[in-house]
Design a protein around this motif. Structure first.
Motif, PDB file in Angstrom:
ATOM      1  N   TYR A 431     -22.871  28.643  16.447  1.00 50.32           N
ATOM      2  CA  TYR A 431     -23.127  28.834  14.910  1.00 50.32           C
ATOM      3  C   TYR A 431     -23.907  30.093  14.689  1.00 50.32           C
ATOM      4  CZ  TYR A 431     -21.907  23.985  13.723  1.00 50.32           C
ATOM      5  OH  TYR A 431     -21.448  23.000  13.446  1.00 50.32           O
ATOM      6  N   ALA A 432     -24.723  30.356  15.718  1.00 52.96           N
ATOM      7  CA  ALA A 432     -25.307  31.823  15.377  1.00 52.96           C
ATOM      8  C   ALA A 432     -24.651  32.919  15.605  1.00 52.96           C
ATOM      9  CB  ALA A 432     -26.538  31.836  16.739  1.00 52.96           C
ATOM     10  N   ARG A 433     -23.634  32.709  16.715  1.00 55.19           N
ATOM     11  CA  ARG A 433     -22.674  34.064  16.872  1.00 55.19           C
ATOM     12  C   ARG A 433     -21.882  34.206  15.603  1.00 55.19           C
ATOM     13  NH1 ARG A 433     -24.365  38.088  19.369  1.00 55.19           N
ATOM     14  NH2 ARG A 433     -24.936  37.890  21.522  1.00 55.19           N
ATOM     15  N   ALA A 434     -21.318  33.235  15.058  1.00 57.21           N
ATOM     16  CA  ALA A 434     -20.433  33.201  13.901  1.00 57.21           C
ATOM     17  C   ALA A 434     -20.936  33.536  12.539  1.00 57.21           C
ATOM     18  CB  ALA A 434     -19.749  31.779  13.749  1.00 57.21           C
ATOM     19  N   TYR A 435     -22.335  32.972  12.479  1.00 54.48           N
ATOM     20  CA  TYR A 435     -22.965  32.804  10.956  1.00 54.48           C
ATOM     21  C   TYR A 435     -24.165  33.468  10.886  1.00 54.48           C
ATOM     22  CZ  TYR A 435     -19.256  29.365  10.605  1.00 54.48           C
ATOM     23  OH  TYR A 435     -18.153  28.526  10.954  1.00 54.48           O
ATOM     24  N   GLY A 436     -24.857  33.842  12.019  1.00 56.24           N
ATOM     25  CA  GLY A 436     -26.186  34.573  12.245  1.00 56.24           C
ATOM     26  C   GLY A 436     -27.234  33.780  11.197  1.00 56.24           C
ATOM     27  N   SER A 437     -27.938  34.362  10.489  1.00 54.96           N
ATOM     28  CA  SER A 437     -28.914  33.883   9.713  1.00 54.96           C
ATOM     29  C   SER A 437     -28.530  33.134   8.889  1.00 54.96           C
ATOM     30  CB  SER A 437     -29.750  35.138   8.852  1.00 54.96           C
ATOM     31  OG  SER A 437     -28.955  35.745   7.874  1.00 54.96           O
ATOM     32  N   ARG A 438     -27.191  32.733   8.409  1.00 52.41           N
ATOM     33  CA  ARG A 438     -26.624  32.034   7.476  1.00 52.41           C
ATOM     34  C   ARG A 438     -26.221  30.699   8.172  1.00 52.41           C
ATOM     35  NH1 ARG A 438     -23.671  34.908   2.470  1.00 52.41           N
ATOM     36  NH2 ARG A 438     -25.340  36.789   2.257  1.00 52.41           N
ATOM     37  N   THR A 439     -26.606  30.463   9.241  1.00 55.38           N
ATOM     38  CA  THR A 439     -26.428  29.213   9.771  1.00 55.38           C
ATOM     39  C   THR A 439     -27.530  28.274   9.105  1.00 55.38           C
ATOM     40  OG1 THR A 439     -26.031  30.088  12.230  1.00 55.38           O
ATOM     41  CG2 THR A 439     -26.900  27.760  11.996  1.00 55.38           C
ATOM     42  N   ARG A 440     -28.716  28.652   8.784  1.00 57.28           N
ATOM     43  CA  ARG A 440     -29.678  27.823   8.037  1.00 57.28           C
ATOM     44  C   ARG A 440     -28.778  27.505   6.747  1.00 57.28           C
ATOM     45  NH1 ARG A 440     -32.989  31.868  10.532  1.00 57.28           N
ATOM     46  NH2 ARG A 440     -34.548  30.765  12.023  1.00 57.28           N
ATOM     47  N   GLN A 441     -28.274  28.396   5.937  1.00 53.49           N
ATOM     48  CA  GLN A 441     -27.667  27.834   4.811  1.00 53.49           C
ATOM     49  C   GLN A 441     -26.688  26.951   5.007  1.00 53.49           C
ATOM     50  OE1 GLN A 441     -26.166  31.524   2.513  1.00 53.49           O
ATOM     51  NE2 GLN A 441     -24.462  30.167   1.831  1.00 53.49           N
ATOM     52  N   MET A 442     -25.721  26.828   5.937  1.00 57.67           N
ATOM     53  CA  MET A 442     -24.730  26.160   6.332  1.00 57.67           C
ATOM     54  C   MET A 442     -25.355  24.771   6.620  1.00 57.67           C
ATOM     55  SD  MET A 442     -21.449  26.365   8.862  1.00 57.67           S
ATOM     56  CE  MET A 442     -22.533  25.936  10.374  1.00 57.67           C
ATOM     57  N   LEU A 443     -26.379  24.829   7.246  1.00 59.75           N
ATOM     58  CA  LEU A 443     -26.901  23.451   7.745  1.00 59.75           C
ATOM     59  C   LEU A 443     -27.954  22.843   6.702  1.00 59.75           C
ATOM     60  CD1 LEU A 443     -27.574  24.106  11.584  1.00 59.75           C
ATOM     61  CD2 LEU A 443     -25.616  22.711  10.566  1.00 59.75           C
ATOM     62  N   ALA A 444     -28.329  23.599   5.677  1.00 63.96           N
ATOM     63  CA  ALA A 444     -29.388  23.008   4.674  1.00 63.96           C
ATOM     64  C   ALA A 444     -29.057  21.744   4.465  1.00 63.96           C
ATOM     65  CB  ALA A 444     -29.246  23.862   3.434  1.00 63.96           C
ATOM     66  N   GLY A 445     -30.375  20.993   4.614  1.00 67.15           N
ATOM     67  CA  GLY A 445     -30.318  19.542   4.012  1.00 67.15           C
ATOM     68  C   GLY A 445     -29.992  18.862   5.118  1.00 67.15           C
ATOM     69  N   CYS A 446     -29.477  19.019   6.365  1.00 65.76           N
ATOM     70  CA  CYS A 446     -29.023  18.390   7.468  1.00 65.76           C
ATOM     71  C   CYS A 446     -30.518  18.006   8.194  1.00 65.76           C
ATOM     72  CB  CYS A 446     -27.962  19.018   8.373  1.00 65.76           C
ATOM     73  SG  CYS A 446     -26.589  19.202   7.363  1.00 65.76           S
ATOM     74  N   LYS A 447     -30.551  16.701   8.612  1.00 61.09           N
ATOM     75  CA  LYS A 447     -31.709  16.342   9.480  1.00 61.09           C
ATOM     76  C   LYS A 447     -31.294  15.664  10.786  1.00 61.09           C
ATOM     77  CE  LYS A 447     -34.706  17.661   6.359  1.00 61.09           C
ATOM     78  NZ  LYS A 447     -35.549  18.941   6.317  1.00 61.09           N
ATOM     79  N   GLN A 448     -30.142  15.447  10.793  1.00 59.25           N
ATOM     80  CA  GLN A 448     -29.509  14.768  12.059  1.00 59.25           C
ATOM     81  C   GLN A 448     -27.918  14.977  12.094  1.00 59.25           C
ATOM     82  OE1 GLN A 448     -30.065  10.313  11.315  1.00 59.25           O
ATOM     83  NE2 GLN A 448     -29.506  10.414   9.246  1.00 59.25           N
ATOM     84  N   ILE A 449     -27.321  14.598  13.242  1.00 64.73           N
ATOM     85  CA  ILE A 449     -25.788  14.687  13.358  1.00 64.73           C
ATOM     86  C   ILE A 449     -24.950  14.081  12.545  1.00 64.73           C
ATOM     87  CG2 ILE A 449     -25.209  13.044  15.017  1.00 64.73           C
ATOM     88  CD1 ILE A 449     -24.204  16.621  15.357  1.00 64.73           C
ATOM     89  N   ALA A 450     -25.325  12.886  11.855  1.00 62.60           N
ATOM     90  CA  ALA A 450     -24.917  12.180  10.829  1.00 62.60           C
ATOM     91  C   ALA A 450     -24.459  12.909   9.310  1.00 62.60           C
ATOM     92  CB  ALA A 450     -25.350  10.678  10.504  1.00 62.60           C
ATOM     93  N   ASP A 451     -25.533  13.745   9.296  1.00 63.91           N
ATOM     94  CA  ASP A 451     -25.567  14.429   7.937  1.00 63.91           C
ATOM     95  C   ASP A 451     -24.483  15.612   7.842  1.00 63.91           C
ATOM     96  OD1 ASP A 451     -27.803  13.202   7.085  1.00 63.91           O
ATOM     97  OD2 ASP A 451     -29.047  14.553   7.800  1.00 63.91           O
ATOM     98  N   MET A 452     -23.768  15.742   8.954  1.00 67.28           N
ATOM     99  CA  MET A 452     -22.815  16.759   9.042  1.00 67.28           C
ATOM    100  C   MET A 452     -21.370  16.549   8.949  1.00 67.28           C
ATOM    101  SD  MET A 452     -24.205  19.010  12.304  1.00 67.28           S
ATOM    102  CE  MET A 452     -23.085  20.380  12.329  1.00 67.28           C
ATOM    103  N   GLY A 453     -21.328  14.957   8.749  1.00 63.55           N
ATOM    104  CA  GLY A 453     -19.904  14.736   8.231  1.00 63.55           C
ATOM    105  C   GLY A 453     -19.030  14.156   9.539  1.00 63.55           C
ATOM    106  N   GLU A 454     -17.862  13.953   9.239  1.00 63.77           N
ATOM    107  CA  GLU A 454     -16.931  13.360  10.399  1.00 63.77           C
ATOM    108  C   GLU A 454     -16.773  14.639  11.240  1.00 63.77           C
ATOM    109  OE1 GLU A 454     -12.324  12.346  10.804  1.00 63.77           O
ATOM    110  OE2 GLU A 454     -13.039  12.734   8.641  1.00 63.77           O
ATOM    111  N   GLU A 455     -16.562  14.337  12.554  1.00 66.89           N
ATOM    112  CA  GLU A 455     -16.170  15.197  13.662  1.00 66.89           C
ATOM    113  C   GLU A 455     -14.800  15.197  13.617  1.00 66.89           C
ATOM    114  OE1 GLU A 455     -17.436  16.402  18.157  1.00 66.89           O
ATOM    115  OE2 GLU A 455     -18.067  14.391  17.414  1.00 66.89           O
TER     116      GLU A 455
END
Length: 517
Positions: A431-455
């Motif tokens: 994620y850091a290599r792809a999105y840099g500082s915007r990694t935080r924007q993509m992961l906003a509101g996520c506190k656990q792996i379940a918050d990221m939806g289906e794998e």
């Protein structure tokens, strides 16, 4: 036919490769209203088929292109600071043997390469004893001496997307999978007819047009604009192969073939080695370019000339090819054709600027010069700005480009891994290599792996796919697995079909949710 949609803008940019998006970004940042159309996905062709290097072009010194090399060397560090997440410094090893130029002449060329432009981030060149250096171990024992110098690596397709994203955030309309079928000059305006993949027509009224169609630049002028040009491009095909990793260290190699052509062997996606490129004349269709068996044999043979571990065509796990639209300069050898560019501004009525040639390293400078040319014709006098601006995600330690962002990228990654300790470190590094500082924007509101939806696939969660489709114009598995990322290299056969099925199901679900009950 009545258009389904009408747009008005200062500038219509045709072409979603690196030059087109770079120009759209620069123009939008100067306050011009911009529409960009691309007939396929962003970076579908030439701009995702490069050797993925930000480099001055050491071999161009042989052709006395000192101006081009200096310009590219200056840009090298400008770009590294602007997007340290998708670019990074790399050391290149050149083994030497008796068939090459004398060692003193190569050393003199590298001294010139070191000093044509100021360096702050990249170390200079030096001689190597390959018997004592890690880069000598994978080579055949007869290679005992070499040289090492610095250049940079870039994720070329992501560079295109990030420029488009920055342009959009500055007000540009980015229309992918939308073909410009015609442009007609009426007084001081251009009237363009665009057509989407679904058949929707879009009418654009523009005060100026930029033809950044790459391999199609001449065709667009002749067919869509009904114009002639005194300049032309020479199509040169470049192909690459990917094999399982041939060496463990982080240096790349530059090899010279007896025919004079240069081939790189580069660490790629952790587990692979990227080998290329070929330089051959190309006269076929430019839509679907593929590597030939002869090119694969050529690259394998050259690799086997240097590496102790031989490879064969059966070892190739992936390959890609692209056509470079190089500025025609009457060079007899395709590999000697200039990588410089020319900008042709036609002001007989509404202005049209056409881009001929270029290379990925100089795209920002090309874009700056292009907008410097056409903006005043559109009564815009704002100055250039991109030399001091980060690309999206590149602002790791503040809004301005910083040497620190390049030198301390690992520190940035460590901070992310501390902040999102519930995520696997390897995934956060991607994620850091792809999105840099915007990694935080993509992961906003996520506190656990379940918050990221289906794998959906291994390491690919619904959250990321939704982000790429919402923010980065991704529409298909190919967009996501091969251009927005290189996950396709790491996933089993059939993964693209699984992802395309998921995308189709998500689209059906969203349509049903928006329909009235």
């Amino acid at each position: 036919m009545q258009a389904d949609k009408n747009l008005k803008c200062d500038l219509l940019v045709v072409g979603g490769g690196i030059n087109g998006v770079g120009i759209a970004r620069d123009a939008a940042g100067r306050g011009l209203s911009v529409v960009l159309c691309e007939q396929d996905d962003l970076a579908s062709h030439t701009s995702s088929s490069s050797s993925k290097l930000i480099h001055g072009g050491l071999r161009y010194l042989e052709h006395y292109e000192f101006g081009l090399v200096r310009k590219a060397l200056i840009e090298r560090e400008v770009l590294l600071r602007a997007a340290p997440h998708i670019m990074w410094p790399m050391r290149f090893v050149m083994p030497h043997d008796k068939g090459q130029r004398p060692a003193w002449l190569i050393r003199a060329g590298m001294f010139l390469y070191d000093h044509l432009a100021r360096r702050e981030l990249l170390p200079g060149s030096r001689s190597l004893d390959l018997r004592r250096h890690a880069s000598g171990e994978p080579l055949k024992p007869e290679f005992v001496r070499g040289f090492v110098y610095s250049d940079g690596w870039v994720d070329d397709a992501r560079l295109v997307v990030l420029n488009a994203l920055d342009a959009a955030e500055k007000g540009a309309h980015i229309l992918t999978r939308t073909r410009c079928e015609s442009v007609q000059q009426q007084g001081q305006l251009w009237h363009a007819e665009l057509r989407t993949r679904s058949g929707e027509q879009i009418a654009v009224e523009a005060r100026g047009v930029v033809n950044a169609a790459g391999p199609w630049v001449a065709r667009f002028l002749g067919e869509a604009a009904q114009k002639k040009s005194s300049k032309s491009v020479r199509l040169v095909k470049g192909s690459h192969i990917v094999v399982k990793r041939l060496f463990e260290h982080d240096h790349a190699y530059i090899f010279q073939n007896p025919d004079g052509r240069i081939v790189f062997a580069i660490p790629y996606e952790r587990n692979f080695t990227l080998i290329g490129t070929t330089d051959i004349e190309y006269r076929g269709p430019t839509e679907n370019v593929a590597i030939s068996p002869e090119e694969i044999d050529y690259l394998c043979t050259l690799s086997n000339r240097y590496f102790a571990r031989p490879i064969a065509p059966a070892d190739v796990v992936w390959s890609y090819a692209g056509v470079r639209p190089l500025l025609e300069d009457a060079a007899a050898d395709a590999s000697a054709v200039t990588r410089d560019y020319q900008l042709d501004l036609d002001t007989s009525g509404a202005p049209m600027l056409s881009v001929f040639g270029g290379k990925i390293t100089t795209f920002r400078k090309l874009a700056e010069e292009a907008v410097d040319l056409i903006a005043p014709v559109l009564s815009n006098q704002r100055g250039s700005w991109t030399a001091d601006a980060c690309l999206p995600g590149g602002d790791l330690y503040g809004p301005k480009p910083e040497n620190r962002s390049v030198r301390e990228f690992e520190h940035f990654v460590h901070g992310l891994q501390t902040e999102f300790a519930w995520l696997a470190p390897a995934l956060l590094l991607r994620y850091a290599r792809a999105y840099g500082s915007r990694t935080r924007q993509m992961l906003a509101g996520c506190k656990q792996i379940a918050d990221m939806g289906e794998e959906i696939l291994s390491g690919l969660y619904a959250l990321e796919v939704d982000y790429l489709m919402r923010q980065e114009w991704a529409c298909s598995a190919a967009d996501i697995l091969w251009r927005r990322s290189k996950l396709g290299l790491h996933l089993p056969a059939g993964s693209a079909a699984v992802l395309d099925g998921w995308i189709a199901a998500r689209a059906t679900q969203q349509r049903s949710e928006t329909q009235p009950a």
